[in-house]
Scaffold this motif. Structure first.
Motif, PDB file in Angstrom:
ATOM      1  N   ILE A   1       0.803  -1.203   0.054  1.00  0.00           N
ATOM      2  CA  ILE A   1       0.122  -0.022  -0.052  1.00  0.00           C
ATOM      3  C   ILE A   1       0.742   1.192  -0.018  1.00  0.00           C
ATOM      4  CG2 ILE A   1      -1.618   1.300   1.347  1.00  0.00           C
ATOM      5  CD1 ILE A   1      -2.793  -1.375   2.296  1.00  0.00           C
ATOM      6  N   ASP A   2       1.899   1.162   0.806  1.00  0.00           N
ATOM      7  CA  ASP A   2       2.918   2.397   0.860  1.00  0.00           C
ATOM      8  C   ASP A   2       3.441   2.724  -0.460  1.00  0.00           C
ATOM      9  OD1 ASP A   2       4.170   4.318   2.524  1.00  0.00           O
ATOM     10  OD2 ASP A   2       5.733   2.893   2.607  1.00  0.00           O
ATOM     11  N   ASN A   3       4.002   1.668  -1.024  1.00  0.00           N
ATOM     12  CA  ASN A   3       4.752   1.824  -2.507  1.00  0.00           C
ATOM     13  C   ASN A   3       3.559   2.255  -3.386  1.00  0.00           C
ATOM     14  OD1 ASN A   3       7.067   0.860  -1.600  1.00  0.00           O
ATOM     15  ND2 ASN A   3       6.728  -1.074  -1.974  1.00  0.00           N
ATOM     16  N   ASP A   4       2.293   1.833  -3.431  1.00  0.00           N
ATOM     17  CA  ASP A   4       1.379   1.952  -4.330  1.00  0.00           C
ATOM     18  C   ASP A   4       0.862   3.660  -4.222  1.00  0.00           C
ATOM     19  OD1 ASP A   4       1.056  -0.768  -5.394  1.00  0.00           O
ATOM     20  OD2 ASP A   4      -0.602  -0.993  -4.336  1.00  0.00           O
ATOM     21  N   LEU A   5       0.776   3.906  -2.938  1.00  0.00           N
ATOM     22  CA  LEU A   5       0.406   5.356  -2.793  1.00  0.00           C
ATOM     23  C   LEU A   5       1.419   6.183  -3.314  1.00  0.00           C
ATOM     24  CD1 LEU A   5      -0.963   5.403   0.842  1.00  0.00           C
ATOM     25  CD2 LEU A   5      -2.293   5.817  -1.195  1.00  0.00           C
ATOM     26  N   CYS A   6       2.656   5.798  -3.183  1.00  0.00           N
ATOM     27  CA  CYS A   6       4.012   6.802  -3.905  1.00  0.00           C
ATOM     28  C   CYS A   6       3.881   6.778  -5.288  1.00  0.00           C
ATOM     29  CB  CYS A   6       5.346   6.079  -3.204  1.00  0.00           C
ATOM     30  SG  CYS A   6       5.782   6.224  -1.702  1.00  0.00           S
ATOM     31  N   ALA A   7       3.505   5.604  -5.735  1.00  0.00           N
ATOM     32  CA  ALA A   7       3.368   5.559  -7.379  1.00  0.00           C
ATOM     33  C   ALA A   7       2.344   6.164  -7.915  1.00  0.00           C
ATOM     34  CB  ALA A   7       3.219   4.099  -7.580  1.00  0.00           C
ATOM     35  N   HIS A   8       1.063   6.228  -7.038  1.00  0.00           N
ATOM     36  CA  HIS A   8      -0.111   6.939  -7.808  1.00  0.00           C
ATOM     37  C   HIS A   8      -0.313   8.368  -7.355  1.00  0.00           C
ATOM     38  CE1 HIS A   8      -1.238   3.026  -9.921  1.00  0.00           C
ATOM     39  NE2 HIS A   8      -0.988   2.465  -8.710  1.00  0.00           N
ATOM     40  N   TYR A   9       0.299   8.626  -6.260  1.00  0.00           N
ATOM     41  CA  TYR A   9       0.164  10.103  -5.739  1.00  0.00           C
ATOM     42  C   TYR A   9       1.390  10.898  -5.210  1.00  0.00           C
ATOM     43  CZ  TYR A   9      -4.427   7.920  -5.498  1.00  0.00           C
ATOM     44  OH  TYR A   9      -5.636   7.370  -5.929  1.00  0.00           O
ATOM     45  N   PRO A  10       2.321  10.716  -6.317  1.00  0.00           N
ATOM     46  CA  PRO A  10       3.804  11.351  -5.769  1.00  0.00           C
ATOM     47  C   PRO A  10       3.723  12.536  -5.465  1.00  0.00           C
ATOM     48  CG  PRO A  10       3.637  10.889  -8.138  1.00  0.00           C
ATOM     49  CD  PRO A  10       2.270  10.513  -7.615  1.00  0.00           C
ATOM     50  N   GLU A  11       2.692  13.573  -5.816  1.00  0.00           N
ATOM     51  CA  GLU A  11       2.693  14.842  -5.399  1.00  0.00           C
ATOM     52  C   GLU A  11       2.275  15.098  -3.927  1.00  0.00           C
ATOM     53  OE1 GLU A  11       4.555  17.209  -7.146  1.00  0.00           O
ATOM     54  OE2 GLU A  11       4.963  15.391  -8.578  1.00  0.00           O
ATOM     55  N   MET A  12       1.544  14.002  -3.755  1.00  0.00           N
ATOM     56  CA  MET A  12       0.724  14.174  -2.324  1.00  0.00           C
ATOM     57  C   MET A  12       1.256  13.330  -1.183  1.00  0.00           C
ATOM     58  SD  MET A  12      -3.252  14.006  -3.494  1.00  0.00           S
ATOM     59  CE  MET A  12      -3.945  14.808  -2.173  1.00  0.00           C
ATOM     60  N   TYR A  13       1.801  12.273  -1.743  1.00  0.00           N
ATOM     61  CA  TYR A  13       2.303  11.102  -0.572  1.00  0.00           C
ATOM     62  C   TYR A  13       3.784  10.821  -0.948  1.00  0.00           C
ATOM     63  CZ  TYR A  13       2.235   6.955   2.298  1.00  0.00           C
ATOM     64  OH  TYR A  13       2.452   5.851   3.067  1.00  0.00           O
ATOM     65  N   LYS A  14       4.740  10.830   0.330  1.00  0.00           N
ATOM     66  CA  LYS A  14       5.710  10.077   0.000  1.00  0.00           C
ATOM     67  C   LYS A  14       5.939   9.236   1.300  1.00  0.00           C
ATOM     68  CE  LYS A  14       7.218  13.609  -2.782  1.00  0.00           C
ATOM     69  NZ  LYS A  14       7.507  13.273  -4.104  1.00  0.00           N
ATOM     70  N   SER A  15       6.599   8.131   1.034  1.00  0.00           N
ATOM     71  CA  SER A  15       6.915   7.262   1.933  1.00  0.00           C
ATOM     72  C   SER A  15       7.907   7.716   3.207  1.00  0.00           C
ATOM     73  CB  SER A  15       7.404   5.963   1.472  1.00  0.00           C
ATOM     74  OG  SER A  15       8.762   6.053   0.934  1.00  0.00           O
ATOM     75  N   GLN A  16       7.862   7.158   4.129  1.00  0.00           N
ATOM     76  CA  GLN A  16       8.943   7.763   5.246  1.00  0.00           C
ATOM     77  C   GLN A  16      10.397   7.271   4.780  1.00  0.00           C
ATOM     78  OE1 GLN A  16       9.572   5.984   9.102  1.00  0.00           O
ATOM     79  NE2 GLN A  16       8.827   7.968   9.890  1.00  0.00           N
ATOM     80  N   TYR A  17      10.496   6.196   4.335  1.00  0.00           N
ATOM     81  CA  TYR A  17      11.731   5.767   3.538  1.00  0.00           C
ATOM     82  C   TYR A  17      12.239   6.842   2.559  1.00  0.00           C
ATOM     83  CZ  TYR A  17      15.584   2.567   2.408  1.00  0.00           C
ATOM     84  OH  TYR A  17      16.790   2.275   2.294  1.00  0.00           O
ATOM     85  N   GLU A  18      11.281   7.048   1.603  1.00  0.00           N
ATOM     86  CA  GLU A  18      11.806   8.007   0.514  1.00  0.00           C
ATOM     87  C   GLU A  18      12.200   9.417   1.158  1.00  0.00           C
ATOM     88  OE1 GLU A  18       9.562   9.946  -3.365  1.00  0.00           O
ATOM     89  OE2 GLU A  18       8.388   8.698  -2.183  1.00  0.00           O
ATOM     90  N   LEU A  19      11.773   9.798   2.238  1.00  0.00           N
ATOM     91  CA  LEU A  19      11.914  11.131   2.915  1.00  0.00           C
ATOM     92  C   LEU A  19      13.341  11.037   3.438  1.00  0.00           C
ATOM     93  CD1 LEU A  19       8.496  12.222   4.316  1.00  0.00           C
ATOM     94  CD2 LEU A  19       9.647  13.198   2.547  1.00  0.00           C
ATOM     95  N   VAL A  20      13.492   9.755   4.102  1.00  0.00           N
ATOM     96  CA  VAL A  20      14.945   9.531   4.902  1.00  0.00           C
ATOM     97  C   VAL A  20      16.092   9.481   3.721  1.00  0.00           C
ATOM     98  CG1 VAL A  20      16.020   8.110   6.298  1.00  0.00           C
ATOM     99  CG2 VAL A  20      13.783   8.948   6.991  1.00  0.00           C
TER     100      VAL A  20
END
Length: 445
Positions: free
Chosen positions: A377-396
């Motif tokens: 779910i985390d990865n899917d949210l990143c893929a489909h809503y990149p302007e709105m959602y960033k995973s914590q791993y991505e931010l770090v």
């Protein structure tokens, strides 16, 4: 910059700091307690590979080393989990093109020392152990391998002398100094997956390999020579622990039970286990990081356990941000130090928390169905809503936003995903009419 600056500790952060200060014209003396690593005088069995990511790369760019270091690194696009029965499961770290880089600690330190040595205004002295500092007189006492002591004086002194810093030890005696040192009930042992024929990789090259076993785990990071640096993290005491693995027969039985798929790739694992030291895992926090003309940097200020791959990246970011603050506020060192610790302490504490949390995730959660559902779910949210959602791993790992921001956003992400899981909205992730209002509610408010 005309100051004479002493740096106690010539590891990764100390050598990078020496380069940054030398570029500004300071007279830099760098003191290292170990021998010259460029001459092969490294500590055996303590060379855990490092995961270089965006923050560390940005710091290396500042001194022109990023491209050279990345040329010798191996990109790791995700985690490869190994189950007890040898089944493989892959989890990407981020989107296409996002990866962390496996680098050798010793080779990186060598590159930094070589660059520092190119400056006429840098003097590097090895086998110099700091045995005392005087915080009021701007002095330090260094002792060589023969027990001969030398007192040095500098305008500014940095303690980059690691988790058991002599500089910090003296600062701890000052009024209202806050300090904590927390050990995990885990040690680590370095092992090796050897190269295959013609230096080929015996396991997926572009992945960080994890053998999660609940209360313990093993990881492996690739090297350019086709081998993997493996690290076994195991409790000191208990039913499955270092205490229970004293003989070759006990070690063999343990590995056959829990790491059977790795044994064919590790012909020397018994000998390595018996001969390599057992390292400890500690989290160190302190406040303040500065006192008069002294400042702590890197592990001396904030040692973290290595389970978010950010120890080096955080230390390098210390140096980068300090250098930026010097650029803006020099020659006011009081203001420089004030701004430096305001910028860094909260972020060091945040990544320390995240590293402890990730330890549990790596050894216990990564193979569980509910966690794998969470990550999808985390990865899917990143893929489909990149302007709105960033995973914590991505931010770090793939951004320059603060660790504290990444930590805070992680809590919001968890609340959003928990809601999606509770209401079984997994199949609706691409339905913007359903998901966007949830992101706005949980993440953007």
């Amino acid at each position: 910059m005309k100051e004479k600056i002493a740096i106690i500790g010539g590891g990764l952060s100390g050598s990078l700091l020496a380069i940054c200060l030398a570029k500004r014209g300071a007279q830099v003396e760098l003191f290292e307690r170990r021998g010259d690593i460029r001459k092969g005088q490294a500590d055996a069995g303590r060379s855990i590979n490092l995961a270089l990511s965006t923050r560390g790369i940005e710091a290396l760019k500042r001194v022109g080393l990023a491209e050279q270091v990345l040329n010798d690194a191996i990109p790791m696009n995700g985690r490869m989990m190994h189950s007890v029965d040898g089944q493989l499961t892959y989890q990407a770290y981020g989107k296409e093109g996002q990866y962390i880089n496996s680098v050798s600690r010793s080779l990186l330190n060598i590159k930094l020392l070589e660059l520092a040595d190119e400056f006429d205004n840098v003097k590097i002295l090895f086998k110099q152990k700091c045995v005392d500092v005087d915080l009021n007189k701007n002095t330090a006492v260094l002792e060589d391998e023969h027990g001969v002591q030398t007192s040095i004086t500098a305008d500014i002194i940095f303690g980059s002398d690691g988790a058991f810093s002599a500089v910090r030890s003296e600062m701890q005696k000052t009024n209202r100094f806050t300090y904590s040192q927390t050990y995990e009930n885990y040690g680590y042992k370095e092992l090796e997956i050897v190269p295959g024929p013609d230096n080929s990789f015996q396991a997926e090259e572009h992945a960080l390999h994890i053998w999660p076993r609940g209360e313990f785990m093993m990881i492996a990071l690739p090297n350019p020579g086709g081998n993997f640096t493996c690290t076994l993290f195991l409790p000191y005491e208990g039913e499955r622990s270092f205490d229970k693995l004293q003989t070759p027969q006990e070690i063999e039985a343990f590995f056959k039970q829990y790491f059977a798929d790795a044994i064919p790739m590790m012909p020397n694992y018994v000998e390595d286990f018996m001969s390599n030291p057992t390292g400890s895992l500690a989290t160190i926090r302190c406040n303040p990081w500065v006192y008069k003309k002294f400042a702590l940097i890197g592990d001396a200020a904030h040692a973290v356990i290595p389970f978010y791959g950010q120890g080096m990246n955080c230390s390098f970011e210390d140096v980068k941000e300090l250098d930026e603050i010097i650029e803006e506020h020099y020659p006011n060192w009081d203001n420089i130090f004030k701004k430096y610790q305001e910028a860094r302490i909260k972020n060091a504490n945040a990544i320390a928390d995240l590293a402890c949390k990730n330890f549990v995730e790596m050894r216990d959660l990564v193979g569980r169905p509910e966690f794998m559902r969470f990550k999808k779910i985390d990865n899917d949210l990143c893929a489909h809503y990149p302007e709105m959602y960033k995973s914590q791993y991505e931010l770090v790992s793939f951004s320059k936003t603060s660790y504290k921001y990444a930590q805070d956003m992680g809590y919001k992400n968890e609340a959003l995903i928990a809601h999606i899981m509770e209401h079984n909205l997994d199949t609706d992730i691409q339905n913007a009419a359903v998901i966007k209002p949830l992101i706005e509610r949980f993440i953007l408010n």
